[in-house]
Design an enzyme around this catalytic site. Structure first.
Site, PDB file in Angstrom:
ATOM      1  N   ASN A  48      -4.474 -26.038  43.809  1.00 37.38           N
ATOM      2  CA  ASN A  48      -3.168 -25.852  44.446  1.00 37.38           C
ATOM      3  C   ASN A  48      -3.188 -24.577  45.278  1.00 37.38           C
ATOM      4  O   ASN A  48      -3.898 -23.623  44.940  1.00 37.38           O
ATOM      5  CB  ASN A  48      -2.074 -25.727  43.373  1.00 37.38           C
ATOM      6  CG  ASN A  48      -0.691 -25.589  43.983  1.00 37.38           C
ATOM      7  OD1 ASN A  48      -0.338 -26.298  44.925  1.00 37.38           O
ATOM      8  ND2 ASN A  48       0.103 -24.661  43.462  1.00 37.38           N
ATOM      9  N   HIS A  96      -0.535 -21.633  46.508  1.00 35.52           N
ATOM     10  CA  HIS A  96       0.804 -21.124  46.191  1.00 35.52           C
ATOM     11  C   HIS A  96       1.083 -19.919  47.081  1.00 35.52           C
ATOM     12  O   HIS A  96       0.238 -19.024  47.199  1.00 35.52           O
ATOM     13  CB  HIS A  96       0.866 -20.725  44.712  1.00 35.52           C
ATOM     14  CG  HIS A  96       2.218 -20.248  44.313  1.00 35.52           C
ATOM     15  ND1 HIS A  96       3.275 -21.106  44.078  1.00 35.52           N
ATOM     16  CD2 HIS A  96       2.712 -18.998  44.152  1.00 35.52           C
ATOM     17  CE1 HIS A  96       4.348 -20.407  43.774  1.00 35.52           C
ATOM     18  NE2 HIS A  96       4.043 -19.123  43.815  1.00 35.52           N
ATOM     19  N   SER A 143      -2.294 -17.601  47.078  1.00 30.99           N
ATOM     20  CA  SER A 143      -3.329 -17.775  46.050  1.00 30.99           C
ATOM     21  C   SER A 143      -3.741 -19.233  46.015  1.00 30.99           C
ATOM     22  O   SER A 143      -2.901 -20.131  46.129  1.00 30.99           O
ATOM     23  CB  SER A 143      -2.773 -17.421  44.658  1.00 30.99           C
ATOM     24  OG  SER A 143      -2.172 -16.146  44.635  1.00 30.99           O
ATOM     25  N   ASP A 193       1.976 -22.935  38.080  1.00 30.58           N
ATOM     26  CA  ASP A 193       1.455 -21.859  38.932  1.00 30.58           C
ATOM     27  C   ASP A 193       0.684 -20.818  38.125  1.00 30.58           C
ATOM     28  O   ASP A 193       0.537 -19.668  38.559  1.00 30.58           O
ATOM     29  CB  ASP A 193       2.585 -21.179  39.733  1.00 30.58           C
ATOM     30  CG  ASP A 193       3.277 -22.150  40.680  1.00 30.58           C
ATOM     31  OD1 ASP A 193       2.604 -23.045  41.208  1.00 30.58           O
ATOM     32  OD2 ASP A 193       4.500 -22.010  40.885  1.00 30.58           O
TER      33      ASP A 193
HETATM   34  C1  GRF Z   1       3.147 -23.891  51.621  1.00 32.85           C
HETATM   35  O1  GRF Z   1       3.660 -22.584  51.757  1.00 32.85           O
HETATM   36  C2  GRF Z   1       2.438 -24.032  50.306  1.00 32.85           C
HETATM   37  O2  GRF Z   1       1.776 -22.880  49.892  1.00 32.85           O
HETATM   38  C3  GRF Z   1       3.590 -24.312  49.378  1.00 32.85           C
HETATM   39  O3  GRF Z   1       4.454 -25.145  50.110  1.00 32.85           O
HETATM   40  C4  GRF Z   1       4.265 -24.913  51.496  1.00 32.85           C
HETATM   41  C5  GRF Z   1       3.901 -26.227  52.098  1.00 32.85           C
HETATM   42  O4  GRF Z   1       3.781 -26.175  53.494  1.00 32.85           O
HETATM   43  N1  GRF Z   1       3.115 -24.846  48.134  1.00 32.85           N
HETATM   44  P1  GRF Z   1       3.000 -27.315  54.253  1.00 32.85           P
HETATM   45  O5  GRF Z   1       3.639 -28.645  53.832  1.00 32.85           O
HETATM   46  O6  GRF Z   1       1.564 -27.264  53.871  1.00 32.85           O
HETATM   47  O7  GRF Z   1       3.220 -27.052  55.703  1.00 32.85           O
END
Ligand code: GRF
Length: 215
Positions: free
Chosen positions: A103, A105, A132, A141
């Site tokens: 993932n 984050h 991260s 997370d």
């Molecule tokens: C990103 O900031 C990701 O880290 C978080 O949600 C957002 C998703 O943006 N988990 P995208 O759909 O990849 O443009």
């Protein structure tokens, strides 16, 4: 060649950065829990198979996760990448994919888990923020951190401006880590991220503040 599946819920900009990175593997499918996710069209536009498994069609989180797991397993992926996938996953799902589930984050974990991470960072007054990439474990997370990228917080930042600068780093960091995994260099060993036999120092591998594009 290794195969990977990307899970999205929305815009899909991280998905796009993964698909455009020339990773040493094949994207078998992009799966969304939301039929209106904008990322679906951009995946299809790149010739990638897409699927929707709408969580609203299931009576419980467990039933949705069973259907999602089946939708992923039919592609027999080596790696599953959560890229803005906005569903909390059940422990059963996570255990099934543990060690091959990553993932990204938008904070320097373990600070600011959950949502609205840029607002959380501004409210806390931190001077350094970032993103991260971690292995996913049942702790939300909270899985072993693989790599992080840091972004200075500027005096005039608001949620949007800070988020934009973090997103630039996300788009560099996630393909880099996915590449390590697909090259067989990154593994989850005894609850820690291990890259080429080296356990990450202090929990995370060092990544400079700015990375040249192209990993
Ligand atoms: C990103 O900031 C990701 O880290 C978080 O949600 C957002 C998703 O943006 N988990 P995208 O759909 O990849 O443009």
């Amino acid at each position: 060649m290794k195969r990977y599946v990307i899970l999205i819920s929305g815009r899909g900009s991280n998905m796009g950065s993964l698909l455009d990175a020339g990773l040493p593997g094949a994207c078998a499918a992009v799966i969304s829990n939301r039929p209106d996710a904008a990322g679906l069209a951009s995946a299809a536009g790149r010739g990638i198979a897409t699927a929707v498994i709408d969580h609203r069609g299931f009576a419980s989180r467990a039933e949705f996760d069973i259907a999602l797991a089946a939708g992923i397993e039919r592609h027999a992926p080596d790696l599953v990448l959560l890229a803005g996938f906005m569903r909390i996953l059940t422990d059963d799902f996570v255990r099934r994919f543990e060690g091959r589930l990553l993932n990204i984050h938008p904070s320097l974990l373990p600070l600011f888990p959950g949502i609205k991470t840029h607002a959380q960072a501004l409210a806390a007054g931190v001077r350094i923020h970032g993103c991260s990439v971690h292995f996913v474990t049942p702790a939300l997370d909270g899985g072993p951190i693989i790599a992080q990228a840091a972004v200075p917080v500027q005096a005039d930042d608001d949620e949007a401006s800070l988020g934009r600068r973090v997103l630039v780093e996300e788009h560099l960091l996630y393909p880099r880590v996915a590449r390590w995994f697909l090259e067989g260099r990154l593994r989850l060993v005894d609850g820690r991220a291990q890259l080429e036999g080296e356990t990450a120092v202090g929990g995370a591998l060092h990544v400079p503040l700015t990375e040249p594009k192209g990993n």
